[in-house]
Write a protein that holds these residues in place. Structure first.
Motif, mmCIF file in Angstrom:
data_model
loop_
_atom_site.group_PDB
_atom_site.id
_atom_site.type_symbol
_atom_site.label_atom_id
_atom_site.label_comp_id
_atom_site.label_asym_id
_atom_site.label_seq_id
_atom_site.Cartn_x
_atom_site.Cartn_y
_atom_site.Cartn_z
ATOM 1 N N GLU A 120 143.850 18.153 -22.409
ATOM 2 C CA GLU A 120 143.906 17.284 -21.237
ATOM 3 C C GLU A 120 142.479 17.018 -20.748
ATOM 4 O O GLU A 120 141.582 17.860 -20.940
ATOM 5 C CB GLU A 120 144.719 17.934 -20.126
ATOM 6 N N LEU A 121 142.282 15.881 -20.092
ATOM 7 C CA LEU A 121 140.941 15.507 -19.640
ATOM 8 C C LEU A 121 140.333 16.573 -18.734
ATOM 9 O O LEU A 121 139.146 16.919 -18.867
ATOM 10 C CB LEU A 121 141.000 14.160 -18.903
ATOM 11 N N GLY A 122 141.117 17.134 -17.822
ATOM 12 C CA GLY A 122 140.603 18.139 -16.895
ATOM 13 C C GLY A 122 140.216 19.449 -17.556
ATOM 14 O O GLY A 122 139.512 20.270 -16.954
ATOM 15 N N ILE A 174 120.570 8.444 -17.068
ATOM 16 C CA ILE A 174 121.816 8.559 -17.825
ATOM 17 C C ILE A 174 122.563 9.835 -17.452
ATOM 18 O O ILE A 174 123.785 9.829 -17.245
ATOM 19 C CB ILE A 174 121.539 8.510 -19.341
ATOM 20 N N ALA A 175 121.826 10.939 -17.336
ATOM 21 C CA ALA A 175 122.456 12.215 -16.982
ATOM 22 C C ALA A 175 123.066 12.173 -15.585
ATOM 23 O O ALA A 175 124.198 12.642 -15.372
ATOM 24 C CB ALA A 175 121.432 13.337 -17.074
ATOM 25 N N ASP A 176 122.329 11.624 -14.631
ATOM 26 C CA ASP A 176 122.830 11.552 -13.252
ATOM 27 C C ASP A 176 124.060 10.653 -13.144
ATOM 28 O O ASP A 176 125.034 10.987 -12.446
ATOM 29 C CB ASP A 176 121.729 11.050 -12.312
ATOM 30 N N GLU A 177 124.003 9.510 -13.827
ATOM 31 C CA GLU A 177 125.143 8.595 -13.788
ATOM 32 C C GLU A 177 126.367 9.220 -14.442
ATOM 33 O O GLU A 177 127.492 9.062 -13.964
ATOM 34 C CB GLU A 177 124.790 7.279 -14.499
ATOM 35 N N ALA A 178 126.156 9.948 -15.547
ATOM 36 C CA ALA A 178 127.271 10.618 -16.216
ATOM 37 C C ALA A 178 127.913 11.649 -15.297
ATOM 38 O O ALA A 178 129.143 11.780 -15.237
ATOM 39 C CB ALA A 178 126.788 11.277 -17.510
ATOM 40 N N SER A 179 127.080 12.384 -14.569
ATOM 41 C CA SER A 179 127.597 13.392 -13.639
ATOM 42 C C SER A 179 128.421 12.755 -12.525
ATOM 43 O O SER A 179 129.492 13.254 -12.156
ATOM 44 C CB SER A 179 126.437 14.203 -13.046
ATOM 45 N N LYS A 180 127.931 11.636 -11.979
ATOM 46 C CA LYS A 180 128.654 10.951 -10.906
ATOM 47 C C LYS A 180 129.997 10.420 -11.398
ATOM 48 O O LYS A 180 131.037 10.589 -10.741
ATOM 49 C CB LYS A 180 127.807 9.785 -10.370
ATOM 50 N N ALA A 217 131.671 11.417 -14.018
ATOM 51 C CA ALA A 217 132.538 12.530 -14.409
ATOM 52 C C ALA A 217 133.280 13.093 -13.204
ATOM 53 O O ALA A 217 134.471 13.431 -13.285
ATOM 54 C CB ALA A 217 131.707 13.616 -15.082
ATOM 55 N N LYS A 218 132.587 13.193 -12.097
ATOM 56 C CA LYS A 218 133.216 13.712 -10.880
ATOM 57 C C LYS A 218 134.378 12.824 -10.447
ATOM 58 O O LYS A 218 135.449 13.309 -10.051
ATOM 59 C CB LYS A 218 132.179 13.824 -9.764
ATOM 60 N N LYS A 219 134.172 11.491 -10.540
ATOM 61 C CA LYS A 219 135.232 10.553 -10.168
ATOM 62 C C LYS A 219 136.428 10.659 -11.111
ATOM 63 O O LYS A 219 137.570 10.485 -10.705
ATOM 64 C CB LYS A 219 134.689 9.122 -10.178
ATOM 65 N N GLU A 220 136.143 10.925 -12.393
ATOM 66 C CA GLU A 220 137.197 10.949 -13.404
ATOM 67 C C GLU A 220 137.870 12.313 -13.544
ATOM 68 O O GLU A 220 138.848 12.456 -14.269
ATOM 69 C CB GLU A 220 136.623 10.538 -14.767
ATOM 70 N N GLY A 221 137.338 13.312 -12.854
ATOM 71 C CA GLY A 221 137.888 14.653 -12.974
ATOM 72 C C GLY A 221 137.469 15.362 -14.250
ATOM 73 O O GLY A 221 138.180 16.244 -14.751
ATOM 74 N N ILE A 222 136.301 14.983 -14.797
ATOM 75 C CA ILE A 222 135.753 15.620 -15.996
ATOM 76 C C ILE A 222 134.787 16.718 -15.555
ATOM 77 O O ILE A 222 133.938 16.501 -14.687
ATOM 78 C CB ILE A 222 135.037 14.594 -16.887
ATOM 79 N N ASN A 223 134.902 17.869 -16.165
ATOM 80 C CA ASN A 223 134.140 19.041 -15.745
ATOM 81 C C ASN A 223 132.781 19.121 -16.439
ATOM 82 O O ASN A 223 132.690 19.423 -17.631
ATOM 83 C CB ASN A 223 134.961 20.304 -16.061
ATOM 84 N N ILE A 224 131.708 18.842 -15.688
ATOM 85 C CA ILE A 224 130.345 19.038 -16.196
ATOM 86 C C ILE A 224 129.950 20.475 -15.875
ATOM 87 O O ILE A 224 129.724 20.832 -14.717
ATOM 88 C CB ILE A 224 129.342 18.059 -15.554
ATOM 89 N N ILE A 225 129.851 21.314 -16.899
ATOM 90 C CA ILE A 225 129.643 22.740 -16.660
ATOM 91 C C ILE A 225 128.169 23.133 -16.609
ATOM 92 O O ILE A 225 127.824 24.165 -16.035
ATOM 93 C CB ILE A 225 130.368 23.587 -17.722
ATOM 94 N N THR A 226 127.282 22.309 -17.180
ATOM 95 C CA THR A 226 125.846 22.568 -17.061
ATOM 96 C C THR A 226 125.091 21.284 -17.352
ATOM 97 O O THR A 226 125.521 20.457 -18.158
ATOM 98 C CB THR A 226 125.374 23.688 -18.021
ATOM 99 N N ASN A 227 123.963 21.120 -16.655
ATOM 100 C CA ASN A 227 123.122 19.934 -16.810
ATOM 101 C C ASN A 227 121.688 20.409 -16.961
ATOM 102 O O ASN A 227 121.065 20.847 -15.993
ATOM 103 C CB ASN A 227 123.287 19.023 -15.594
ATOM 104 N N GLN A 228 121.155 20.350 -18.178
ATOM 105 C CA GLN A 228 119.852 20.928 -18.497
ATOM 106 C C GLN A 228 118.804 19.840 -18.730
ATOM 107 O O GLN A 228 118.914 19.054 -19.669
ATOM 108 C CB GLN A 228 119.966 21.793 -19.759
#
Length: 411
Positions: free
Chosen positions: A175-177, A194-200, A202-213
């Protein structure tokens, strides 16, 4: 006295001629030639893709000149500026505008260069066409004299997440979540945006970004970044890199035992033939979101075979990346607009560009064209998903451009 009067009259006529020349239509050397400025990093650390990008614009100009020119037979003269960094971009833009009398400029591959050069162009009332830089800030400022034909970083991020939603979830049977996503990115405006936009998104879509390096593209050690990602145990790794750091990330991931079911690069390094040459068979399976590449549905990208022929005839090799193709397409749009206007007049060109449209699937990149009236961004440009399969970079998504299905194995 007659000699003095004659001398005065000659001087006066010379003065009038000079004034007439200075007041002529901007960017024209004579009635049959139009000048366009070209700002790219042609030397220094960004020259690899800067030169590749310039080649696309150069080929479009040469193709137009050989086929009758524009605006009733006028030839285009491309006046180069070597913008190695933001400071050089400002200096070269000023030189092109004030010394070469350039009234429209194309560029530039690098977002920092585009940002700086377009500032100068805007202040000078010169139309700036961005054909390759992706930072959203280039068009978010809503400048009067800026147009961009290629997709911005936020479009890249959207394709990343759409691909995860529509393809990765099915391939992994999750499942997506439940999908865990890690991001590793170089920390210039390109990678950060690109990283910041992906994080934003993902939050709207309910996708879990577990780390951003984040890291410097000039680093020679990514072990701490890789170990942090390894500890997080992601299902998907989104990597935003230039060439050298893309190779370093892949090599050190192998050395440190980082195995991620789905590895998706983003532009820059991961699509270049140099990456495949450096990694050999280990490149196979790596996905990448980027400008259109060359193993693609040619029915949706009319003219791409002719472009490849032109490129090889002039440079003696195959293109190194899709950056040349994207710039070729963008330059052709600019030339179409110039052809309709008939001269290099920034206001007339901008007005005509805002009326210019093309449907998706009718250009060499497959992109449509429709410029947003406020920002100047082409709203119908989009990146595609590619994958290294058997040593070839093949377009795998979306279906209208794909030549093969994405290969993702549920480990």
């Amino acid at each position: 006295m007659k000699k003095i009067v004659s001398a005065i009259m000659v001087s006066f006529l010379i003065f009038l001629s000079a004034c007439s020349s200075e007041g002529s239509s901007g960017g024209e050397t004579d009635s049959k030639t139009l000048k366009i400025g070209a700002l790219f990093p042609l030397s220094g650390g960004l020259a690899l893709l800067g030169e590749e990008s310039f080649r696309g614009a150069e080929l479009a100009i040469e193709y137009a000149n050989k086929n009758g020119g524009v605006a009733g037979g006028k030839q285009i003269e491309l006046v180069k500026g070597d913008a190695v960094d933001a400071d050089a971009a400002q200096a070269e833009a000023n030189r092109l505008i004030n010394q070469e009398n350039i009234k429209t400029i194309v560029g530039s591959f690098s977002s920092s260069i585009a940002f700086a050069a377009s500032e100068v162009a805007e202040r000078s009332g010169v139309l700036y066409w961005e054909l390759g830089a992706v930072a959203d800030t280039v068009t978010d400022r809503k400048y009067k004299y800026v147009l961009r034909t290629n997709p911005p970083a936020s479009y890249f991020s959207k394709v990343h997440l759409d691909f995860i939603k529509e393809v990765v979830t099915k391939k992994l049977g999750k499942e997506l979540g439940d999908i865990k996503v890690a991001i590793a990115h170089e920390d210039s405006s390109y990678g950060t945006t690109i990283a910041d936009e992906a994080s934003k998104l993902a939050k709207k879509e309910g996708i879990n970004i577990i780390t951003n390096q984040g890291y410097s593209a000039g680093t020679n050690d990514l072990s701490s970044v890789i170990l942090n990602i390894k500890k997080a145990e992601p299902d998907v790794l989104i990597a935003v890199s230039y060439l050298n750091d893309s190779v370093l990330l892949a090599r050190q991931s192998e050395e440190l035992g980082l195995k991620v079911p789905v590895f998706i690069g983003s532009g820059g390094g991961h699509t270049m033939t140099d990456f495949k040459d450096a990694m050999g068979e280990k490149a196979n399976g790596i996905l990448n979101v980027d400008f259109p590449q060359y193993q693609i549905n040619k029915d949706f990208t009319p003219g791409i075979e002719e472009f490849l022929k032109l490129y090889k005839e002039k440079y003696g090799t195959e293109p190194r990346s899709g950056h040349s193709l994207a710039n070729f397409m963008g330059m052709k749009v600019a030339l179409d607009v110039i052809d309709k206007v008939g001269e290099i007049d920034p206001d007339k060109l901008k007005e005509e560009a805002l009326k210019y449209t093309a449907e998706a699937g009718t250009t060499v990149t497959g992109w449509g064209v429709e410029f947003d009236k406020e920002s100047g961004q082409n709203q119908l440009s989009k990146p595609y998903v590619h994958q290294w399969i058997d040593g070839e970079l093949k377009t795998v998504w979306p279906e209208d451009v794909a030549v093969e299905e994405p290969q993702i194995v549920n480990q």
